[in-house]
Write a protein that holds these residues in place. Structure first.
Motif, PDB file in Angstrom:
ATOM      1  N   VAL A   8       0.834  -1.202   0.000  1.00  0.00           N
ATOM      2  CA  VAL A   8       0.000   0.000   0.000  1.00  0.00           C
ATOM      3  C   VAL A   8       0.871   1.255   0.000  1.00  0.00           C
ATOM      4  CG1 VAL A   8      -0.215   0.086   2.525  1.00  0.00           C
ATOM      5  CG2 VAL A   8      -1.988   1.100   1.100  1.00  0.00           C
ATOM      6  N   LEU A   9       2.066   1.138   0.581  1.00  0.00           N
ATOM      7  CA  LEU A   9       3.038   2.237   0.611  1.00  0.00           C
ATOM      8  C   LEU A   9       4.388   1.679   0.206  1.00  0.00           C
ATOM      9  CD1 LEU A   9       3.486   5.254   1.493  1.00  0.00           C
ATOM     10  CD2 LEU A   9       4.162   4.352   3.722  1.00  0.00           C
ATOM     11  N   TRP A  10       5.058   2.401  -0.696  1.00  0.00           N
ATOM     12  CA  TRP A  10       6.309   1.877  -1.245  1.00  0.00           C
ATOM     13  C   TRP A  10       7.250   3.042  -1.515  1.00  0.00           C
ATOM     14  CZ3 TRP A  10       8.700   2.346  -6.146  1.00  0.00           C
ATOM     15  CH2 TRP A  10       9.628   1.356  -6.468  1.00  0.00           C
ATOM     16  N   ALA A  11       8.452   2.899  -1.097  1.00  0.00           N
ATOM     17  CA  ALA A  11       9.452   3.950  -1.316  1.00  0.00           C
ATOM     18  C   ALA A  11      10.728   3.334  -1.848  1.00  0.00           C
ATOM     19  CB  ALA A  11       9.741   4.695  -0.022  1.00  0.00           C
ATOM     20  N   ARG A  12      11.357   4.043  -2.775  1.00  0.00           N
ATOM     21  CA  ARG A  12      12.610   3.558  -3.344  1.00  0.00           C
ATOM     22  C   ARG A  12      13.688   4.611  -3.168  1.00  0.00           C
ATOM     23  NH1 ARG A  12      14.337   2.231  -9.523  1.00  0.00           N
ATOM     24  NH2 ARG A  12      13.460   4.297  -9.813  1.00  0.00           N
ATOM     25  N   GLU A 233      14.849  -2.083  -3.339  1.00  0.00           N
ATOM     26  CA  GLU A 233      16.001  -1.417  -2.750  1.00  0.00           C
ATOM     27  C   GLU A 233      16.673  -0.544  -3.800  1.00  0.00           C
ATOM     28  OE1 GLU A 233      16.517  -1.784   0.411  1.00  0.00           O
ATOM     29  OE2 GLU A 233      15.051  -3.345   0.696  1.00  0.00           O
ATOM     30  N   GLY A 234      17.399   0.518  -3.362  1.00  0.00           N
ATOM     31  CA  GLY A 234      18.086   1.387  -4.312  1.00  0.00           C
ATOM     32  C   GLY A 234      18.596   2.638  -3.662  1.00  0.00           C
ATOM     33  N   VAL A 235      18.977   3.651  -4.482  1.00  0.00           N
ATOM     34  CA  VAL A 235      19.539   4.894  -3.980  1.00  0.00           C
ATOM     35  C   VAL A 235      18.940   6.079  -4.720  1.00  0.00           C
ATOM     36  CG1 VAL A 235      21.668   6.208  -3.643  1.00  0.00           C
ATOM     37  CG2 VAL A 235      21.712   3.750  -3.446  1.00  0.00           C
ATOM     38  N   ALA A 236      18.578   7.172  -3.995  1.00  0.00           N
ATOM     39  CA  ALA A 236      18.093   8.414  -4.603  1.00  0.00           C
ATOM     40  C   ALA A 236      18.250   9.546  -3.630  1.00  0.00           C
ATOM     41  CB  ALA A 236      16.636   8.247  -5.045  1.00  0.00           C
ATOM     42  N   ALA A 237      17.579  10.691  -3.851  1.00  0.00           N
ATOM     43  CA  ALA A 237      17.793  11.842  -2.978  1.00  0.00           C
ATOM     44  C   ALA A 237      16.519  12.660  -2.852  1.00  0.00           C
ATOM     45  CB  ALA A 237      18.903  12.726  -3.542  1.00  0.00           C
ATOM     46  N   CYS A 238      16.397  13.381  -1.735  1.00  0.00           N
ATOM     47  CA  CYS A 238      15.283  14.291  -1.535  1.00  0.00           C
ATOM     48  C   CYS A 238      15.682  15.362  -0.553  1.00  0.00           C
ATOM     49  CB  CYS A 238      14.031  13.549  -1.031  1.00  0.00           C
ATOM     50  SG  CYS A 238      14.225  12.826   0.595  1.00  0.00           S
TER      51      CYS A 238
END
Length: 242
Positions: A8-12, A233-238
C-alpha cells in the motif's frame, strides 16, 4: 518502476539532507496493506524524517514514494495536503491539542473540518475515546487532564477518520511505561480491527514487538528487518520542506 501490487506504501531509495547533513541515505521499503510495521532505531537515526518522506511532508528530488499506486513524489503541495487530510493519520510524541476545545471536540476536529455533521462527528469521537478508555472525560478541556489522557485524545483524533494509513511517531514517548503499553495495545488492536495500516516509529524493542515486522535504521541507513520485505532497494535523494 511501479510498486509491488501488495504494497500500500512503497518507497525507493530515499536520500535526504537537512541543513547540509545526510539524514537518510538510500532507504527503501514497502508496507503491506493492513500491516503494522515498526521503524526502530535510536533517536537521530532518521525515523521521523523517513515518515515525513512517506507521508508527503517531504518533497523528493530523485526518489520515489507511492501510495496505492499513486506517485506521491510527483504530486504538488495541494495534492499532498489533500492526501494527508483524506487518507492519512498522524500521531506525534506530544498531543498538540487545541486548549479551548473539549476532549471530544479535539478528537472530532478532523471530521468537523471535513464537513461531517456535528452530531455524527461527536458520536464517532466519543466512540474512539471510549475505546481508548478516556470517554468519561469527553467534556473536559486539556488543562484538566493528565499527559496520558491528553495523548489518548490525540490518538483518538488520528483514528476518528479511520485513515488508510496511520503514522505514529513515538506515540507514547511522553508516557510512563505502564500507560504507554496499555495505550499501544489499544492502538494496535483498533488498527487491526479496522484494517488500518500503521507505520510505528520507536526506539523501544518492546514497542516494536507489537508490530508484524520491524525495519531498523541507524544513522539514516536501513540496517535490518525482522522478516523479508517485498519492497525494492536502491539509492536516490530528496530535500526537506514544510
Amino acid at each position: 518502476m511501479a510498486p509491488p501490487d501488495n504494497d500500500v506504501l512503497w518507497a525507493r531509495s530515499l536520500h535526504c539532507t537537512l541543513e547540509g547533513s545526510d539524514v537518510l541515505t538510500g532507504v527503501s521499503l514497502g508496507v503491506r496493506e493492513g500491516e503494522i510495521l515498526a521503524l526502530i532505531g535510536p533517536r537521530g537515526s532518521g525515523k521521523t524524517t523517513l515518515m515525513r518522506c512517506l507521508s508527503g511532508q517531504t518533497v523528493a528530488q530523485q526518489g520515489e514514494v507511492w501510495f496505492n499506486s499513486s506517485p506521491v513524489h510527483t504530486m504538488n503541495q495541494a495534492q499532498r495536503e489533500r492526501l494527508r487530510r483524506d487518507r492519512f493519520g498522524w500521531i506525534d510524541p506530544e498531543p498538540g491539542l487545541v486548549p479551548e476545545l473539549t476532549a471530544w471536540e479535539n478528537a472530532a476536529l478532523p471530521l468537523l473540518l471535513r464537513g461531517v455533521s456535528h452530531k455524527a462527528a461527536k458520536t464517532s469521537a466519543l466512540e474512539w475515546l471510549e475505546r481508548l478508555d478516556i470517554g468519561m472525560h469527553g467534556r473536559k478541556r486539556p488543562h484538566a487532564l493528565t499527559q496520558s489522557q491528553r495523548q489518548r485524545i490525540a490518538i483518538a483524533r488520528a483514528l476518528v477518520t479511520t485513515p488508510s494509513l496511520l503514522f505514529a511517531d513515538e506515540p507514547t514517548a511522553s508516557l510512563h511505561r505502564a500507560d504507554g503499553s496499555q495505550v499501544l495495545r489499544t492502538l494496535t488492536a483498533a488498527a487491526r480491527s479496522h484494517g488500518i495500516t500503521v507505520l510505528l516509529a520507536t526506539h523501544d524493542s518492546e514497542v516494536a514487538a507489537l508490530a508484524d515486522r520491524s525495519v531498523a535504521l541507524l544513522d539514516g541507513r536501513r540496517v535490518g528487518t525482522a522478516a523479508p520485505t517485498t519492497g525494492a532497494e536502491g539509492v536516490a535523494a530528496c530535500s526537506l520542506s514544510v
